[in-house]
Design a protein around this motif. Structure first.
Motif, PDB file in Angstrom:
ATOM      1  N   UNK A  73      43.738 -45.021  40.017  1.00 41.45           N
ATOM      2  CA  UNK A  73      44.794 -45.222  41.018  1.00 41.45           C
ATOM      3  C   UNK A  73      44.708 -46.617  41.627  1.00 41.45           C
ATOM      4  N   UNK A  74      43.488 -47.040  41.937  1.00 37.47           N
ATOM      5  CA  UNK A  74      43.311 -48.364  42.513  1.00 37.47           C
ATOM      6  C   UNK A  74      43.624 -49.444  41.478  1.00 37.47           C
ATOM      7  N   UNK A  75      43.176 -49.238  40.263  1.00 39.37           N
ATOM      8  CA  UNK A  75      43.395 -50.223  39.202  1.00 39.37           C
ATOM      9  C   UNK A  75      44.878 -50.397  38.912  1.00 39.37           C
ATOM     10  N   UNK A  76      45.617 -49.300  38.894  1.00 41.66           N
ATOM     11  CA  UNK A  76      47.049 -49.371  38.591  1.00 41.66           C
ATOM     12  C   UNK A  76      47.786 -50.186  39.641  1.00 41.66           C
ATOM     13  N   UNK A  77      47.455 -49.979  40.908  1.00 47.02           N
ATOM     14  CA  UNK A  77      48.129 -50.716  41.980  1.00 47.02           C
ATOM     15  C   UNK A  77      47.817 -52.200  41.900  1.00 47.02           C
ATOM     16  N   UNK A  78      46.579 -52.552  41.583  1.00 50.40           N
ATOM     17  CA  UNK A  78      46.202 -53.964  41.507  1.00 50.40           C
ATOM     18  C   UNK A  78      46.834 -54.653  40.310  1.00 50.40           C
ATOM     19  N   UNK A  79      46.978 -53.942  39.199  1.00 53.14           N
ATOM     20  CA  UNK A  79      47.551 -54.549  38.003  1.00 53.14           C
ATOM     21  C   UNK A  79      49.037 -54.834  38.144  1.00 53.14           C
ATOM     22  N   UNK A  80      49.698 -54.169  39.073  1.00 55.05           N
ATOM     23  CA  UNK A  80      51.119 -54.426  39.284  1.00 55.05           C
ATOM     24  C   UNK A  80      51.361 -55.803  39.888  1.00 55.05           C
ATOM     25  N   UNK A  81      50.319 -56.368  40.533  1.00 52.42           N
ATOM     26  CA  UNK A  81      50.416 -57.736  41.040  1.00 52.42           C
ATOM     27  C   UNK A  81      49.960 -58.648  39.924  1.00 52.42           C
TER      28      UNK A  81
ATOM     29  N   UNK B 143      42.521 -59.637  43.185  1.00 53.64           N
ATOM     30  CA  UNK B 143      41.769 -59.656  44.436  1.00 53.64           C
ATOM     31  C   UNK B 143      42.520 -59.004  45.574  1.00 53.64           C
ATOM     32  N   UNK B 144      43.840 -58.859  45.471  1.00 52.09           N
ATOM     33  CA  UNK B 144      44.606 -58.258  46.553  1.00 52.09           C
ATOM     34  C   UNK B 144      45.834 -57.540  45.996  1.00 52.09           C
ATOM     35  N   UNK B 145      46.033 -56.271  46.364  1.00 50.67           N
ATOM     36  CA  UNK B 145      47.231 -55.548  45.944  1.00 50.67           C
ATOM     37  C   UNK B 145      48.378 -55.685  46.938  1.00 50.67           C
ATOM     38  N   UNK B 146      48.383 -56.759  47.719  1.00 46.11           N
ATOM     39  CA  UNK B 146      49.424 -56.996  48.717  1.00 46.11           C
ATOM     40  C   UNK B 146      50.313 -58.146  48.250  1.00 46.11           C
ATOM     41  N   UNK B 147      51.614 -57.938  48.322  1.00 45.88           N
ATOM     42  CA  UNK B 147      52.581 -58.967  47.927  1.00 45.88           C
ATOM     43  C   UNK B 147      53.413 -59.351  49.141  1.00 45.88           C
ATOM     44  N   UNK B 148      53.460 -60.648  49.422  1.00 49.70           N
ATOM     45  CA  UNK B 148      54.309 -61.174  50.489  1.00 49.70           C
ATOM     46  C   UNK B 148      55.225 -62.215  49.852  1.00 49.70           C
ATOM     47  N   UNK B 149      56.513 -62.063  50.044  1.00 49.25           N
ATOM     48  CA  UNK B 149      57.451 -62.954  49.375  1.00 49.25           C
ATOM     49  C   UNK B 149      58.632 -63.259  50.287  1.00 49.25           C
ATOM     50  N   UNK B 150      59.332 -64.321  49.918  1.00 47.02           N
ATOM     51  CA  UNK B 150      60.473 -64.786  50.710  1.00 47.02           C
ATOM     52  C   UNK B 150      61.598 -65.175  49.758  1.00 47.02           C
ATOM     53  N   UNK B 151      62.769 -64.635  49.983  1.00 44.91           N
ATOM     54  CA  UNK B 151      63.945 -64.985  49.185  1.00 44.91           C
ATOM     55  C   UNK B 151      64.653 -66.187  49.810  1.00 44.91           C
ATOM     56  N   UNK B 152      65.144 -67.067  48.961  1.00 43.45           N
ATOM     57  CA  UNK B 152      65.919 -68.192  49.461  1.00 43.45           C
ATOM     58  C   UNK B 152      66.964 -68.574  48.429  1.00 43.45           C
ATOM     59  N   UNK B 153      67.969 -69.269  48.879  1.00 39.71           N
ATOM     60  CA  UNK B 153      69.058 -69.711  48.008  1.00 39.71           C
ATOM     61  C   UNK B 153      69.028 -71.223  47.921  1.00 39.71           C
ATOM     62  N   UNK B 154      69.031 -71.730  46.690  1.00 35.75           N
ATOM     63  CA  UNK B 154      68.982 -73.172  46.499  1.00 35.75           C
ATOM     64  C   UNK B 154      70.320 -73.791  46.897  1.00 35.75           C
TER      65      UNK B 154
ATOM     66  N   UNK C 208      56.928 -57.929  53.118  1.00 35.71           N
ATOM     67  CA  UNK C 208      55.569 -57.545  52.733  1.00 35.71           C
ATOM     68  C   UNK C 208      55.591 -56.175  52.082  1.00 35.71           C
ATOM     69  N   UNK C 209      54.919 -56.071  50.942  1.00 35.93           N
ATOM     70  CA  UNK C 209      54.868 -54.813  50.207  1.00 35.93           C
ATOM     71  C   UNK C 209      53.439 -54.590  49.733  1.00 35.93           C
ATOM     72  N   UNK C 210      52.785 -53.544  50.219  1.00 42.05           N
ATOM     73  CA  UNK C 210      51.423 -53.222  49.822  1.00 42.05           C
ATOM     74  C   UNK C 210      51.464 -52.119  48.770  1.00 42.05           C
ATOM     75  N   UNK C 211      51.164 -52.488  47.535  1.00 43.54           N
ATOM     76  CA  UNK C 211      51.231 -51.527  46.434  1.00 43.54           C
ATOM     77  C   UNK C 211      50.197 -50.423  46.594  1.00 43.54           C
ATOM     78  N   UNK C 212      49.018 -50.762  47.073  1.00 43.35           N
ATOM     79  CA  UNK C 212      47.952 -49.777  47.191  1.00 43.35           C
ATOM     80  C   UNK C 212      48.237 -48.779  48.307  1.00 43.35           C
TER      81      UNK C 212
END
Length: 471
Positions: free
Chosen positions: A354-362, A367-378, A439-443
């Motif tokens: 379960x832990x491995x699957x969440x980490x592999x999605x990143x 080292x971290x199953x947390x994704x932080x992202x920002x959308x922008x328009x050029x 912010x999206x925490x897969x784990x």
């Protein structure tokens, strides 16, 4: 140590664990009955209930459960979440704990001691924490408060007799990162009865490294200043996954600093889950050498009503008893029962997978199953990789308008995604010098695996080609 079976993991992760898989429940139940003289008692009932779940692959009283669920939903009284079979096993631990508590004192003591010791040994081996002890608690911050009490009793020998008067001449100092969880310092002061000046907030890096990692050089300067003022550096709280973006402090360097000045090192954060994997980043692996760590296996595994765990190392049982980390009451030891049952059900492979699957999605980051992202328009004349820094051919007003536009876009997008997929636990936050981010925490969303593919696919379609990841 109690009767156990040995399970073999992969070549990278071979460890012997005291986990009983469900196929061996009958053998285990018979041995426990013999060793603790519990023939025809609660242990037999535990085996019968779990065996029924294993054979039928469903929950007890499924029909009546469905009828009750349909009735409640029809009357709009509540919305019942599907917690899965493993979730029902965890909830079963609370009911079984009530049954077990009715045993006579001697049998109850033997059984609860065994459950606690087996669970402790299992967790220590899974998370590479050798010769550790475990404290199970419902409130996630409670373990750290107990550790602070233990550190106080260890450094102030007369504290038991003289109380807070011994702290007057040499005030203790607890160091927290500027990226620590909001309200953590106030909670510790309230629980320990310490004034707020006993807290020291350590800033994060400004020139080199991540802006969400503790500044080690500045921390050493603060420690030296406190020693010169006659204060006692007591405890440092490091992050293996900050609350905002999931970054890990330089724990190896912090450990060296704590050993140099005699400071207790406590580590917490979602990235501690990766210690169970075959490959672990060096920054997280250093946490296995800390004095204590707090973990939340319930959210990591998608299990409801499973307690948090604080692993620690200390040689004096008397001080740990005074600090409240151990208890002579058998009912307190039953807190480990839901997690113990879950470990029996999942086994080592299920726990790690379960832990491995969440980490592999990143992608490309274990080292971290947390994704932080920002959308922008050029926009014409804008920087293709938005860094909140003006480019030569853009006026400050244009940069401000672009920043404001991006913030509005991300705020709106986050709200829409939360409405479409409430189970995703997506959060919108404002990062300094960056702006509004998602912010999206897969784990931490392991309990909602059925929604995971949908969320990732949706984000992928929306993000391309305008996303800037920060994880």
């Amino acid at each position: 140590m109690g009767y156990s079976y040995k399970l073999r993991a992969s070549a990278q992760h071979q460890r012997d664990l005291p986990i009983r898989v469900t196929s061996n429940l009958q053998i285990w139940a018979e041995n426990v009955c013999k060793s603790t003289h519990l023939t025809n008692t609660v242990i037999s009932r535990i085996y019968n209930v779990l065996q029924t779940i294993q054979e039928k692959k469903t929950t007890p009283n499924e029909k009546s459960g469905k009828d009750m669920k349909a009735l409640l939903q029809k009357k709009n009284l509540c919305k019942i979440q599907n917690i899965g079979e493993q979730g029902h096993v965890a909830l079963l631990g609370h009911s079984l704990g009530a049954y077990i508590s009715t045993l006579d004192k001697e049998k109850l003591r033997k059984l609860t001691t065994r459950i606690l010791s087996d669970t402790t040994l299992c967790l220590c081996r899974i998370f590479r924490y050798e010769n550790g002890c475990a404290y199970f608690h419902e409130e996630e911050r409670e373990g750290l408060a107990k550790i602070c009490r233990l550190a106080i009793h260890s450094r102030y020998e007369d504290f038991v007799v003289d109380g807070f008067s011994v702290l007057y001449n040499k005030k203790p100092v607890i160091y927290l990162s500027a990226a620590a969880r909001p309200g953590l310092g106030q909670y510790l002061c309230n629980q320990l009865g310490l004034p707020f000046p006993c807290l020291c907030r350590v800033p994060c890096n400004t020139m080199f490294g991540s802006q969400h990692q503790m500044d080690v050089a500045f921390l050493e300067k603060l420690i030296k200043d406190d020693i010169e003022r006659g204060r006692l550096p007591l405890l440092l709280v490091a992050n293996a996954g900050t609350a905002a973006v999931g970054h890990t402090d330089k724990i190896g360097r912090l450990k060296e600093l704590c050993e140099q000045y005699g400071i207790w090192l406590h580590v917490e954060g979602v990235n501690l889950a990766t210690l169970a994997l075959g490959y672990v980043s060096s920054s997280v692996l250093a946490a296995a050498k800390c004095d204590s760590m707090t973990m939340t296996p319930g959210p990591w595994l998608g299990l409801p009503a499973v307690p948090a765990v604080t692993l620690y190392k200390h040689d004096d049982p008397a001080l740990t008893l005074v600090a409240g980390l151990i208890s002579n009451k058998p009912t307190d030891k039953l807190r480990a029962l839901p997690l113990w049952l879950s470990l029996q059900y999942l086994g080592l492979d299920g726990f790690v997978e379960r832990i491995k699957h969440a980490c592999q999605l990143v992608e490309g980051e274990l080292s971290s199953p947390v994704v932080v992202f920002r959308f922008f328009q050029e926009l014409p004349g804008s920087d293709p990789v938005f860094k909140a820094v003006p480019v030569p051919n853009m006026t400050p007003s244009a940069v401000g308008r672009e920043r404001h536009s991006c913030d509005a876009l991300n705020r709106w997008l986050g709200e829409q995604l939360k409405q479409l997929v409430p189970a995703s636990s997506l959060t919108v936050m404002d990062l300094e010098a960056v702006g509004m981010c998602l912010r999206f925490s897969l784990l931490m969303t392991a309990a909602r695996w059925t929604y995971l593919a949908f969320v990732l696919g949706l984000l992928g379609r929306l993000a391309c080609p305008y996303d800037t990841p920060f994880s």
